[in-house]
Design a protein around this motif. Structure first.
Motif, PDB file in Angstrom:
ATOM      1  N   UNK A 147      44.425  43.147  42.438  1.00  0.00           N
ATOM      2  CA  UNK A 147      45.191  42.897  41.245  1.00  0.00           C
ATOM      3  C   UNK A 147      45.912  42.102  39.771  1.00  0.00           C
ATOM      4  N   UNK A 148      46.915  41.766  41.565  1.00  0.00           N
ATOM      5  CA  UNK A 148      47.495  40.251  41.172  1.00  0.00           C
ATOM      6  C   UNK A 148      46.245  39.176  40.570  1.00  0.00           C
ATOM      7  N   UNK A 149      45.418  38.720  41.290  1.00  0.00           N
ATOM      8  CA  UNK A 149      44.105  37.129  41.609  1.00  0.00           C
ATOM      9  C   UNK A 149      43.920  38.321  39.353  1.00  0.00           C
ATOM     10  N   UNK A 150      43.229  39.151  39.751  1.00  0.00           N
ATOM     11  CA  UNK A 150      42.476  39.804  38.229  1.00  0.00           C
ATOM     12  C   UNK A 150      43.453  39.272  36.946  1.00  0.00           C
ATOM     13  N   UNK A 151      44.908  39.288  36.816  1.00  0.00           N
ATOM     14  CA  UNK A 151      45.882  39.515  36.362  1.00  0.00           C
ATOM     15  C   UNK A 151      46.127  38.256  35.805  1.00  0.00           C
ATOM     16  N   UNK A 152      46.358  36.935  37.041  1.00  0.00           N
ATOM     17  CA  UNK A 152      46.526  35.516  36.688  1.00  0.00           C
ATOM     18  C   UNK A 152      45.468  35.172  36.393  1.00  0.00           C
ATOM     19  N   UNK A 153      44.430  35.556  36.902  1.00  0.00           N
ATOM     20  CA  UNK A 153      42.745  34.384  36.779  1.00  0.00           C
ATOM     21  C   UNK A 153      42.407  34.797  34.823  1.00  0.00           C
ATOM     22  N   UNK A 154      42.675  35.939  34.630  1.00  0.00           N
ATOM     23  CA  UNK A 154      42.452  36.995  32.957  1.00  0.00           C
ATOM     24  C   UNK A 154      42.893  35.954  32.190  1.00  0.00           C
TER      25      UNK A 154
END
Length: 222
Positions: free
Chosen positions: A24-31
């Motif tokens: 979830x955090x990877x999705x948020x950070x990369x987005x």
């Protein structure tokens, strides 16, 4: 990384797990960095891990003796692979970066992720002869193995009870081609702040770093 496409192949049953939080955090950070992020949540998708004749929708090249590798190679060339395989290959083909997020199961990937690799990375698409390792057909893409170990770092050292995890993960890393340490550092800086992901994940779980199970992050590329 703005404008880049990222595929996260995620293999964990529980969305509130550390693996789920890391995803979830990877999705948020990369987005936030401007990336277009796609997640293949293998358990939620009920992804079929078994490699069988159902993966070929057309006529078999040798109906009298089934050879999965040969048949999927021919099916790829004839565009007669099953739709779930084609969909995952499309995601992978479009991605600039692939993140494999999973817990370590018996010193390897979970069965559903192993099945994803067996079925999706077929000959003709991911490799050929010649056309493997340094000359693989996905050459130029980046990949990250992000995995939880359910143990401390010392347990996975050369003298630890589980042995050096770099050795039992070597086939997976070798197939994806490990870059040098210098390149690894460059990749991590350009793509995402992993410390930020780690700490944000801990906050999501409401726990502290000292109380969590071990986490290992590797940086191979195709």
């Amino acid at each position: 990384m703005a404008g880049k496409k990222v595929l996260i192949v995620y293999a964990h049953q529980e969305p509130r797990s550390l693996n789920g939080s890391l995803k979830d955090v990877a999705v948020a950070e990369l987005s936030q960095q401007g990336c277009a992020v796609t997640v293949s949540d293998l358990y939620a998708m009920n992804f079929e891990p078994r490699a069988t004749g159902r993966d070929i929708t057309g006529t078999l090249s040798n109906p009298s003796f089934f050879n999965y590798s040969v048949e999927t190679h021919e099916a790829y060339k004839k565009r007669s692979l099953s739709s779930d395989i084609v969909e995952e290959q499309k995601k992978l083909q479009e991605a600039d970066l692939v993140i494999f997020q999973f817990p370590l199961y018996w010193f390897s990937v979970p069965a559903v992720l192993k099945g994803w690799m067996d079925r999706v990375l077929c000959q003709g698409f991911a490799f050929d002869f010649p056309g493997s390792y340094d000359d693989g057909l996905l050459k130029g893409k980046l990949a990250i193995l992000s995995l939880t170990t359910a143990g401390t770092a010392s347990m996975y050292s050369k003298t630890g009870v589980n042995g050096d995890f770099r050795y039992f993960l070597w086939p997976l890393q070798r197939y994806q081609q490990i870059p040098s340490s210098e390149n690894c550092s460059t990749i991590s800086c350009k793509i995402i702040s992993l410390e930020r992901v780690w700490m944000a994940s801990l906050r999501c779980l409401g726990t502290s770093q000292s109380s969590t199970q071990g986490l290992s992050l590797l940086f191979p590329c195709f």
